[in-house]
Scaffold this active site. Structure first.
Site, PDB file in Angstrom:
ATOM      1  CB  VAL A  81      -1.841  -7.866   0.945  1.00 52.27           C
ATOM      2  CG1 VAL A  81      -1.024  -6.231   0.379  1.00 52.27           C
ATOM      3  CG2 VAL A  81      -3.331  -6.803   1.179  1.00 52.27           C
ATOM      4  CG  ASN A 105       1.640   1.368   4.954  1.00 49.50           C
ATOM      5  OD1 ASN A 105       0.943   1.997   5.905  1.00 49.50           O
ATOM      6  ND2 ASN A 105       0.296   1.569   3.963  1.00 49.50           N
ATOM      7  CE  LYS A 113      -4.067  -1.445  10.627  1.00 47.97           C
ATOM      8  NZ  LYS A 113      -2.765  -1.730   9.999  1.00 47.97           N
ATOM      9  CE1 TYR A 130      -7.368   0.353  11.077  1.00 45.97           C
ATOM     10  CE2 TYR A 130      -7.956   1.177  12.644  1.00 45.97           C
ATOM     11  CZ  TYR A 130      -7.422   0.982  11.789  1.00 45.97           C
ATOM     12  OH  TYR A 130      -5.626   1.756  11.312  1.00 45.97           O
ATOM     13  CB  ALA A 133     -10.460  -8.174  16.126  1.00 41.01           C
ATOM     14  CB  SER A 188      -4.062   1.060  14.801  1.00 40.60           C
ATOM     15  OG  SER A 188      -4.420   1.862  15.027  1.00 40.60           O
ATOM     16  N   GLY A 239       0.395  -0.894  -0.289  1.00 42.88           N
ATOM     17  CA  GLY A 239      -0.357   0.045  -0.026  1.00 42.88           C
ATOM     18  C   GLY A 239       1.037   1.311   0.012  1.00 42.88           C
ATOM     19  CB  ILE A 263      -1.715   9.604  10.539  1.00 40.77           C
ATOM     20  CG1 ILE A 263      -0.885   8.926  11.378  1.00 40.77           C
ATOM     21  CG2 ILE A 263      -0.794  10.076   9.677  1.00 40.77           C
ATOM     22  CD1 ILE A 263      -0.432   8.923  11.937  1.00 40.77           C
ATOM     23  NE  ARG A 276      -4.942   6.081   0.479  1.00 42.09           N
ATOM     24  CZ  ARG A 276      -6.646   5.620  -0.642  1.00 42.09           C
ATOM     25  NH1 ARG A 276      -6.760   5.579  -1.698  1.00 42.09           N
ATOM     26  NH2 ARG A 276      -7.331   4.754   0.605  1.00 42.09           N
TER      27      ARG A 276
END
Ligand code: NAD
Length: 248
Positions: free
Chosen positions: A65, A91, A160, A156, A158, A143, A13, A189, A16
Protein backbone atom coordinates in the site's frame (compact mmCIF):
# COMPACT_ATOMS: atom_id res chain seq x y z
CA UNK A 1 -29.38 -4.57 10.38
CA UNK A 2 -26.14 -5.36 8.56
CA UNK A 3 -26.81 -6.58 5.05
CA UNK A 4 -23.92 -6.21 2.65
CA UNK A 5 -25.34 -8.45 -0.08
CA UNK A 6 -23.92 -7.55 -3.46
CA UNK A 7 -21.40 -5.06 -2.09
CA UNK A 8 -17.80 -5.31 -3.26
CA UNK A 9 -15.12 -4.71 -0.66
CA UNK A 10 -11.37 -4.32 -0.38
CA UNK A 11 -9.65 -4.98 2.94
CA UNK A 12 -5.97 -4.03 3.05
CA UNK A 13 -3.71 -6.31 5.08
CA UNK A 14 -6.58 -8.80 5.13
CA UNK A 15 -4.48 -11.94 5.55
CA UNK A 16 -4.25 -11.93 9.32
CA UNK A 17 -5.22 -10.24 12.57
CA UNK A 18 -7.89 -7.54 12.54
CA UNK A 19 -7.94 -7.38 8.72
CA UNK A 20 -8.67 -11.10 8.48
CA UNK A 21 -11.55 -10.82 10.97
CA UNK A 22 -12.95 -7.86 9.01
CA UNK A 23 -12.70 -9.72 5.68
CA UNK A 24 -14.52 -12.74 7.16
CA UNK A 25 -17.19 -10.55 8.78
CA UNK A 26 -17.91 -8.54 5.60
CA UNK A 27 -18.18 -11.79 3.66
CA UNK A 28 -20.47 -13.30 6.31
CA UNK A 29 -22.77 -10.29 5.80
CA UNK A 30 -22.87 -10.94 2.05
CA UNK A 31 -20.07 -8.80 0.59
CA UNK A 32 -17.61 -10.00 -2.04
CA UNK A 33 -14.15 -9.37 -0.67
CA UNK A 34 -10.77 -8.62 -2.21
CA UNK A 35 -8.22 -9.66 0.40
CA UNK A 36 -5.09 -7.55 0.02
CA UNK A 37 -1.67 -8.78 1.08
CA UNK A 38 1.85 -7.49 0.65
CA UNK A 39 4.00 -10.63 0.81
CA UNK A 40 2.23 -13.58 2.40
CA UNK A 41 0.01 -14.85 -0.39
CA UNK A 42 -0.78 -18.09 1.51
CA UNK A 43 -2.37 -16.19 4.39
CA UNK A 44 -4.64 -14.22 2.05
CA UNK A 45 -5.45 -17.41 0.11
CA UNK A 46 -6.50 -19.10 3.36
CA UNK A 47 -8.89 -16.25 4.14
CA UNK A 48 -10.29 -16.49 0.61
CA UNK A 49 -10.72 -20.27 1.01
CA UNK A 50 -12.59 -19.79 4.33
CA UNK A 51 -14.95 -17.31 2.65
CA UNK A 52 -15.53 -19.64 -0.30
CA UNK A 53 -16.14 -22.59 2.04
CA UNK A 54 -19.03 -20.59 3.51
CA UNK A 55 -20.44 -19.97 0.02
CA UNK A 56 -19.04 -16.44 -0.37
CA UNK A 57 -16.96 -14.86 -3.10
CA UNK A 58 -13.45 -13.50 -2.55
CA UNK A 59 -10.05 -13.25 -4.16
CA UNK A 60 -6.54 -12.35 -3.03
CA UNK A 61 -4.89 -9.18 -4.36
CA UNK A 62 -1.23 -8.33 -3.94
CA UNK A 63 -0.05 -4.75 -3.41
CA UNK A 64 2.23 -2.89 -1.09
CA UNK A 65 0.00 0.00 0.00
CA UNK A 66 3.01 2.33 0.21
CA UNK A 67 3.32 2.09 -3.59
CA UNK A 68 0.67 4.25 -5.28
CA UNK A 69 1.13 2.69 -8.74
CA UNK A 70 0.69 -0.78 -7.25
CA UNK A 71 -2.44 0.35 -5.40
CA UNK A 72 -3.92 1.80 -8.59
CA UNK A 73 -3.26 -1.49 -10.41
CA UNK A 74 -4.83 -3.41 -7.51
CA UNK A 75 -8.03 -1.33 -7.59
CA UNK A 76 -8.18 -1.74 -11.38
CA UNK A 77 -7.96 -5.52 -11.00
CA UNK A 78 -10.72 -5.50 -8.37
CA UNK A 79 -13.03 -3.46 -10.59
CA UNK A 80 -12.25 -5.87 -13.46
CA UNK A 81 -13.16 -8.85 -11.22
CA UNK A 82 -16.15 -7.41 -9.34
CA UNK A 83 -17.35 -4.69 -11.79
CA UNK A 84 -17.24 -2.06 -9.05
CA UNK A 85 -15.87 -1.26 -5.62
CA UNK A 86 -18.18 -0.10 -2.83
CA UNK A 87 -16.28 -0.64 0.41
CA UNK A 88 -12.69 0.12 1.36
CA UNK A 89 -11.23 -0.82 4.72
CA UNK A 90 -7.81 0.76 5.23
CA UNK A 91 -6.45 -1.72 7.74
CA UNK A 92 -2.80 -2.32 6.77
CA UNK A 93 -0.42 -1.02 9.40
CA UNK A 94 2.90 -1.61 11.11
CA UNK A 95 4.21 -0.60 14.49
CA UNK A 96 7.61 0.04 16.06
CA UNK A 97 8.96 0.62 19.55
CA UNK A 98 11.44 3.42 20.16
CA UNK A 99 11.69 6.41 22.45
CA UNK A 100 11.67 9.68 20.51
CA UNK A 101 15.33 10.30 21.40
CA UNK A 102 16.31 7.09 19.62
CA UNK A 103 13.67 7.02 16.89
CA UNK A 104 15.35 6.80 13.52
CA UNK A 105 13.99 8.99 10.72
CA UNK A 106 13.73 5.93 8.47
CA UNK A 107 11.55 4.11 11.05
CA UNK A 108 9.38 7.22 11.31
CA UNK A 109 8.94 7.31 7.52
CA UNK A 110 8.28 3.56 7.29
CA UNK A 111 5.44 3.61 9.83
CA UNK A 112 3.88 6.75 8.33
CA UNK A 113 4.24 5.28 4.82
CA UNK A 114 2.14 2.19 5.60
CA UNK A 115 -0.62 3.62 7.81
CA UNK A 116 -0.99 7.14 6.45
CA UNK A 117 0.36 7.14 2.88
CA UNK A 118 -1.23 3.71 2.42
CA UNK A 119 -4.66 4.93 3.50
CA UNK A 120 -4.33 7.98 1.24
CA UNK A 121 -3.24 5.87 -1.76
CA UNK A 122 -6.08 3.38 -1.37
CA UNK A 123 -8.69 6.08 -0.75
CA UNK A 124 -7.56 8.08 -3.78
CA UNK A 125 -7.69 4.99 -5.99
CA UNK A 126 -11.03 3.71 -4.63
CA UNK A 127 -13.14 6.85 -4.69
CA UNK A 128 -13.50 6.97 -8.49
CA UNK A 129 -15.34 3.63 -8.73
CA UNK A 130 -17.36 4.55 -5.62
CA UNK A 131 -18.37 7.88 -7.19
CA UNK A 132 -19.46 6.04 -10.33
CA UNK A 133 -21.80 3.92 -8.17
CA UNK A 134 -22.85 6.97 -6.09
CA UNK A 135 -22.42 4.81 -2.98
CA UNK A 136 -19.39 4.06 -0.91
CA UNK A 137 -18.07 3.22 2.52
CA UNK A 138 -14.54 3.91 3.66
CA UNK A 139 -13.46 2.72 7.09
CA UNK A 140 -10.00 3.67 8.30
CA UNK A 141 -8.46 1.65 11.10
CA UNK A 142 -6.84 4.20 13.37
CA UNK A 143 -5.84 3.46 16.98
CA UNK A 144 -6.29 4.62 20.54
CA UNK A 145 -2.64 5.69 20.13
CA UNK A 146 -3.76 8.29 17.60
CA UNK A 147 -6.08 9.84 20.20
CA UNK A 148 -4.04 9.41 23.38
CA UNK A 149 -0.43 9.19 22.20
CA UNK A 150 1.66 6.16 23.10
CA UNK A 151 5.05 6.01 24.76
CA UNK A 152 7.75 4.72 22.35
CA UNK A 153 5.39 5.08 19.41
CA UNK A 154 5.55 8.68 18.21
CA UNK A 155 5.59 7.56 14.58
CA UNK A 156 2.65 5.20 15.06
CA UNK A 157 0.59 7.71 17.06
CA UNK A 158 1.31 10.44 14.49
CA UNK A 159 0.31 8.17 11.60
CA UNK A 160 -2.90 7.12 13.34
CA UNK A 161 -3.78 10.73 14.27
CA UNK A 162 -3.10 11.67 10.63
CA UNK A 163 -5.55 8.98 9.56
CA UNK A 164 -8.25 10.78 11.57
CA UNK A 165 -7.60 14.02 9.67
CA UNK A 166 -7.77 12.10 6.41
CA UNK A 167 -11.01 10.49 7.58
CA UNK A 168 -12.74 13.81 8.32
CA UNK A 169 -11.58 15.43 5.11
CA UNK A 170 -12.63 12.43 3.00
CA UNK A 171 -15.98 12.52 4.81
CA UNK A 172 -16.47 16.23 4.08
CA UNK A 173 -15.41 16.03 0.44
CA UNK A 174 -17.51 12.99 -0.44
CA UNK A 175 -20.60 13.46 1.74
CA UNK A 176 -22.60 14.69 -1.26
CA UNK A 177 -21.74 11.61 -3.33
CA UNK A 178 -23.29 8.96 -1.10
CA UNK A 179 -19.87 8.03 0.26
CA UNK A 180 -19.20 7.95 4.00
CA UNK A 181 -15.82 7.77 5.68
CA UNK A 182 -15.36 6.86 9.33
CA UNK A 183 -12.57 5.64 11.56
CA UNK A 184 -12.42 2.82 14.04
CA UNK A 185 -9.87 3.24 16.81
CA UNK A 186 -9.14 -0.11 18.45
CA UNK A 187 -7.50 -0.23 21.87
CA UNK A 188 -5.25 -3.21 22.50
CA UNK A 189 -6.19 -6.15 20.34
CA UNK A 190 -4.39 -9.48 20.60
CA UNK A 191 -2.71 -9.94 17.22
CA UNK A 192 0.83 -10.46 15.87
CA UNK A 193 1.23 -6.67 15.95
CA UNK A 194 1.48 -6.57 19.73
CA UNK A 195 2.74 -10.12 20.30
CA UNK A 196 6.14 -8.86 21.46
CA UNK A 197 4.80 -6.44 24.09
CA UNK A 198 6.77 -6.85 27.33
CA UNK A 199 4.94 -8.15 30.36
CA UNK A 200 5.26 -4.98 32.46
CA UNK A 201 3.82 -2.83 29.68
CA UNK A 202 1.00 -5.34 29.12
CA UNK A 203 0.09 -5.30 32.85
CA UNK A 204 0.13 -1.50 32.90
CA UNK A 205 -2.09 -1.29 29.82
CA UNK A 206 -4.50 -3.85 31.28
CA UNK A 207 -4.94 -1.71 34.40
CA UNK A 208 -5.98 1.21 32.16
CA UNK A 209 -8.76 -0.77 30.45
CA UNK A 210 -12.07 -0.60 32.37
CA UNK A 211 -13.14 -3.99 30.93
CA UNK A 212 -9.86 -5.52 32.20
CA UNK A 213 -9.14 -7.50 29.09
CA UNK A 214 -7.46 -7.01 25.74
CA UNK A 215 -9.69 -7.24 22.69
CA UNK A 216 -9.84 -9.88 19.98
CA UNK A 217 -9.97 -9.11 16.24
CA UNK A 218 -13.58 -10.35 16.35
CA UNK A 219 -14.40 -7.52 18.79
CA UNK A 220 -13.48 -4.98 16.10
CA UNK A 221 -14.90 -6.54 12.93
CA UNK A 222 -18.68 -6.16 13.62
CA UNK A 223 -18.33 -2.39 14.17
CA UNK A 224 -16.55 -2.11 10.82
CA UNK A 225 -19.24 -4.18 9.09
CA UNK A 226 -21.98 -2.03 10.62
CA UNK A 227 -20.25 1.17 9.42
CA UNK A 228 -20.25 -0.37 5.93
CA UNK A 229 -23.99 -1.03 5.99
CA UNK A 230 -26.99 1.11 5.05
CA UNK A 231 -27.82 1.30 8.77
CA UNK A 232 -24.88 3.72 9.14
CA UNK A 233 -25.78 5.89 6.15
CA UNK A 234 -26.19 9.13 8.18
CA UNK A 235 -22.90 8.77 9.98
CA UNK A 236 -19.69 10.20 8.55
CA UNK A 237 -16.39 11.66 9.74
CA UNK A 238 -16.67 9.88 13.10
CA UNK A 239 -14.23 7.86 15.15
CA UNK A 240 -15.56 4.87 17.04
CA UNK A 241 -13.32 3.53 19.80
CA UNK A 242 -13.48 -0.24 20.16
CA UNK A 243 -11.28 -0.51 23.19
CA UNK A 244 -13.01 -1.88 26.29
CA UNK A 245 -13.41 1.69 27.55
CA UNK A 246 -9.70 2.63 27.38
CA UNK A 247 -10.37 6.04 25.81
CA UNK A 248 -13.52 7.64 27.12
P1 NAD B 1 -1.12 -7.42 12.02
O1 NAD B 1 0.35 -7.14 12.02
O2 NAD B 1 -1.61 -8.76 12.42
O3 NAD B 1 -1.75 -7.06 10.60
C1 NAD B 1 -1.32 -6.00 9.81
C2 NAD B 1 -1.54 -6.37 8.37
O4 NAD B 1 -1.08 -5.28 7.55
C3 NAD B 1 -0.74 -7.61 7.96
O5 NAD B 1 -1.56 -8.44 7.17
C4 NAD B 1 0.38 -7.03 7.13
O6 NAD B 1 0.89 -7.91 6.15
C5 NAD B 1 -0.32 -5.84 6.49
N1 NAD B 1 0.63 -4.86 5.96
C6 NAD B 1 1.67 -4.28 6.62
N2 NAD B 1 2.32 -3.47 5.76
C7 NAD B 1 1.67 -3.54 4.57
C8 NAD B 1 1.88 -2.92 3.31
N3 NAD B 1 2.89 -2.08 3.11
N4 NAD B 1 1.01 -3.21 2.31
C9 NAD B 1 -0.02 -4.07 2.50
N5 NAD B 1 -0.25 -4.70 3.68
C10 NAD B 1 0.59 -4.42 4.69
O7 NAD B 1 -1.73 -6.30 12.95
P2 NAD B 1 -3.24 -5.98 13.44
O8 NAD B 1 -3.17 -5.84 14.89
O9 NAD B 1 -4.21 -6.92 12.81
O10 NAD B 1 -3.40 -4.52 12.83
C11 NAD B 1 -4.38 -4.16 11.86
C12 NAD B 1 -4.61 -2.67 11.96
O11 NAD B 1 -5.18 -2.36 13.24
C13 NAD B 1 -3.34 -1.85 11.84
O12 NAD B 1 -3.59 -0.66 11.11
C14 NAD B 1 -3.03 -1.50 13.27
O13 NAD B 1 -2.26 -0.34 13.40
C15 NAD B 1 -4.42 -1.34 13.83
N6 NAD B 1 -4.51 -1.43 15.28
C16 NAD B 1 -4.10 -2.56 15.93
C17 NAD B 1 -4.16 -2.61 17.31
C18 NAD B 1 -3.73 -3.81 18.10
O14 NAD B 1 -3.65 -3.69 19.34
N7 NAD B 1 -3.47 -4.95 17.47
C19 NAD B 1 -4.65 -1.51 18.02
C20 NAD B 1 -5.07 -0.38 17.34
C21 NAD B 1 -4.98 -0.36 15.95
Amino acid sequence: MVDLSGRKALVTGGGRGIGKAIALELAAEGAMVAVNYRERAEAAEEVVASIEDEGGRAFPVQADVTDFEAVQAMVKSIVAEFDSLDILVNNAGIIGDSYLMMLKPESWREVIAVSLDGAFHCTKAAIRPMMRGRWGRIVNISSAAGLMGDVMRAHYAAAKAGVLGLTRTTARELAGQGITCNAVAPGIIETDLIAGMDEKRAEKMLRMIPMKRFGAPEDVAPTVAWLCSDAASYLTGQTICVDGGLKM
